[in-house]
Design an enzyme around this catalytic site. Structure first.
Site: not given
Length: 344
Positions: A10, A306
């Site tokens: 991410e 994430h």
């Protein structure tokens, strides 16, 4: 020294925050390169620089590269020190994310600590204070954490000016987390915060919440903030269950209609409620680090990029294995513990 390419996965500030926290906890020096390389403004912003300075303050670390815009950082920690700390971001950067950086190291200190942070308490792309107080804190209390949070002043983007305080006791009794079910629904609540804005903003957002989620009038309320620095708007949706309280927050700005802000929050909450998972996407991100430290399991409805990136950074410091099992289309079991290590 552990080497980390901070552009992986991410590629955001979470890589920095997790690396700093675990560097102190494990007493391993770390060097990061390509910090926030994928962002429109790469390198350390003021919020990230405050995270570095806070981590340095609690550990007496030797630091190189701690400057605005820097894409490389060297961090060599000393032992964590309990104390009374105060940090000011200087912008509407997230107080919650600065706290996230130093929370876990300070829990391993030998005495109580108090941390006061000034900046943004309700800003996009970060946890709201309500998320911290009603969702995150009860979850980590299940793991034996003793902490208290207090909101001293709201702070919105771009004005900032908010302040929160955390009181942390040493984490003497650590317990593995077992959060596989959210339990039975107790209550539902929609809160619209408006600072120096017309009440029509709140009326429109709460009407949309009632329509979209089929909630009743008594389930929604607005709060006008008179002492906020600048204008601001946050819509906080709260669903309290016997085992977990899920908080979803969306933030208003000039480019979004009130209805759109409400729809953002409602869509995320609706997806969570339609699943069998105990926790939502964002708190799953927050729980993976303590899970790696003391073990446990939880279910979540989304495994985000994430989340995966955070797991990878944790594994650079700790010898842990994250077992992720897809139970159905919208429910995943995340597990860390002795039995998982044996399977490896």
């Amino acid at each position: 020294m552990i080497q980390i390419d901070a552009s992986q996965g991410e590629g955001g500030g979470q890589i920095l925050r997790t690396a700093l926290a675990l560097s102190i906890i494990t007493q391993q020096a770390v060097q990061l390169k390509n910090i926030r390389a994928k962002r429109s403004k790469p390198g350390l912003m003021r919020q990230h620089l405050t995270c570095v300075r806070a981590a340095q303050a609690i550990s007496g670390a030797t630091v190189e590269g701690d400057a605005l815009g820097s894409t490389q950082l060297s961090f060599k920690p000393g032992p964590v020190k309990a104390g009374e700390y105060a940090f000011a971001i200087g912008t509407a950067g997230s107080c919650a994310l600065v706290l996230q950086t130093i929370l876990w190291p300070l829990l391993f200190a030998d005495a109580e600590s108090t941390v006061t942070i000034e900046g943004g308490t309700h800003v996009p792309m970060s946890p709201s204070f309500e998320f911290l107080e009603f969702s995150f804190l009860p979850a980590i209390q299940k793991m034996g954490v003793h902490a208290q949070l207090e909101l001293l002043k709201h702070g919105f983007y771009p004005g900032g000016g908010g302040k929160l305080r955390a009181e942390l006791k040493p984490w003497h009794t650590q317990a593995a987390l077992d959060l596989q079910s959210r339990g039975e629904r107790i209550s539902q609540h929609g809160l619209c915060l408006i600072a120096n804005l017309d009440q029509s903003v709140a009326d429109k957002q709460l009407a949309e919440v009632r329509r979209y989620l089929n909630w009743n009038a008594e389930d929604v309320v607005h709060q006008g903030l008179r002492n906020s620095h600048g204008v601001g708007n946050a819509l906080v949706l709260n669903v309290q269950n016997t085992e977990h309280t899920e908080i979803v927050t969306s933030y208003g700005d000039k480019s979004k209609s009130s209805e759109f802000v409400a729809q953002q929050a409602c869509t995320e909450m609706k997806h969570y409620l339609a699943s069998d998972a105990a926790v939502g996407e964002h708190i799953a991100d927050q729980l993976v680090l303590p899970l790696a430290l003391v073990g446990g399991k939880f279910t979540t409805n989304i495994i985000s990029e994430h989340f995966k990136t955070n797991c990878a950074i944790i594994q650079a410091f700790l010898n842990v294995v994250f077992k992720i099992e897809k139970l159905n289309a919208h429910c995943y079991l995340v597990e860390v513990g002795a039995e998982v290590q044996k399977e490896k």
